[in-house]
Scaffold this active site. Sequence first.
Site, short mmCIF file in Angstrom:
data_model
loop_
_atom_site.label_atom_id
_atom_site.label_comp_id
_atom_site.label_asym_id
_atom_site.label_seq_id
_atom_site.Cartn_x
_atom_site.Cartn_y
_atom_site.Cartn_z
N HIS A 41 4.26 -0.44 -7.06
CA HIS A 41 5.52 0.14 -6.57
C HIS A 41 6.34 -0.85 -5.75
O HIS A 41 7.55 -0.64 -5.53
CB HIS A 41 5.23 1.40 -5.75
CG HIS A 41 6.28 2.46 -5.92
ND1 HIS A 41 7.62 2.18 -6.02
CD2 HIS A 41 6.19 3.82 -6.02
CE1 HIS A 41 8.30 3.30 -6.17
NE2 HIS A 41 7.47 4.31 -6.18
N ASP A 64 10.10 0.04 -9.53
CA ASP A 64 10.47 1.40 -9.12
C ASP A 64 10.18 2.37 -10.26
O ASP A 64 10.12 1.97 -11.43
CB ASP A 64 11.95 1.45 -8.74
CG ASP A 64 12.26 0.62 -7.51
OD1 ASP A 64 11.35 0.47 -6.67
OD2 ASP A 64 13.38 0.11 -7.40
#
Length: 446
Positions: A419, A423
């Site tokens: 992450h 995204d």
Amino acid sequence: MVHCHGGRVASARSFSSSADLPPHQEIGMPSLSPTMTEGNIAKWIKKEGDKVSPGEVLCEVETDKATVEMECMEEGYLAKIVQGDGAKEIKVGEVICVTVEEGDIEKFKDYKPSAADAPAAPSESKATPEPAAPKVEEKVPAKAPEPKAPKAEKASRSGDRIFASPLARKLAEDNNVQLSSVKGTGPDGRILKADIEDYLAKGGKSEAFAASGLDYTDIPNAQIRKVTANRLLASKQTIPHYYLTVDTRVDKLIKLRGELNPLQEASGGKKISINDLVIKAAALALRKVPECNSSWMNDFIRQYHNVNINVAVQTEHGLFVPVVRDADKKGLGTIGEEVKQLAQRARDNSLKPQDYEGGTFTVSNLGGPFGIKQFCAIINPPQSAILAIGSAEKRVIPGSADGQYEFGSYMSVTMSCDHRVIDGAIGAEFLKAFKGYIENPTTMLL
């Protein structure tokens, strides 16, 4: 000087002060990959007293990735083998043999490297520079909860003093590990950071199992399994994983494969597998969504211009991930041929560093070989994503007209993402592109 594929060997020409020993060269354990800190001697090809010539193999070294041949670059004689067949956990730089250009080899019969040449202590102090050692010790009481302090005190007050490096002590206290339960492999039984890591990798429960009265067999861990364990543990602990799953219809993919394979066989090529088509689709999707072809570098994100796909291969020696370079630019026949050759080398434990280094994305397939429907894979650092391929299954789906139904084959694909780099919307964009290539595979040929 000795040469190893993919790495440099620590070696030094020593002119002994003793009149009994002629000038000689000490050959150290080479560093064959960025993650390698120690290695094992699989077997010696040359024997003591043998003449060695440039290009001849001295021995086979088991690294953290594969078994690699160690070649000689100069003529001479193998005077002494310091670390014999099967020697394990030899630190990088530690002397493994001695060569001479000429002279009485018998004089090296009882030869032992000097204490100054032993790398065990320097390697630990190298990781923790000398001025920094006291800082680590000072920080421990401040960071650690109150109950931990007595443990260290108790260990220091015991009858036998426990010797451990500052890094090992810090790691042990952070993980509530009693130093008295860890066996040290350093000089005079000194506990090193690697000893604590090995203890944690085993679950730190060997004594509990022994005390329970269970019947068991302890299986020694190969170097690659130890390194894989540490890297995967670090990946899960330091990379914020999240997972995206999509079902892709593969009827057209299966049909295309059926049309291409007769052409492949007619031209003398190997059959194309579903996995080869998956690799090609992933590579092209990465070209469309390059954000997923990146690495987290703390101060910046490095986006790669090459699309190099690692392919997970399970063998009796452990898990290997050989790489198909520039997969986005290669045809399906070339990809299929390379994957088969690399997989065979992995099973033979004969991969060279160039066969597995430099990957930017990984594909792991448990569907075709094992029938696993869906799974979540662990990211292979420093990469930012890995694609887990499940098995294809037939499903009943609505047909073109009301009240009609048809069969369709669907394959479940799960992407594990870092992450920090990818995204959620970017990961979804990649899977959309990947699904497009799988469901309309002729577009991969454009």
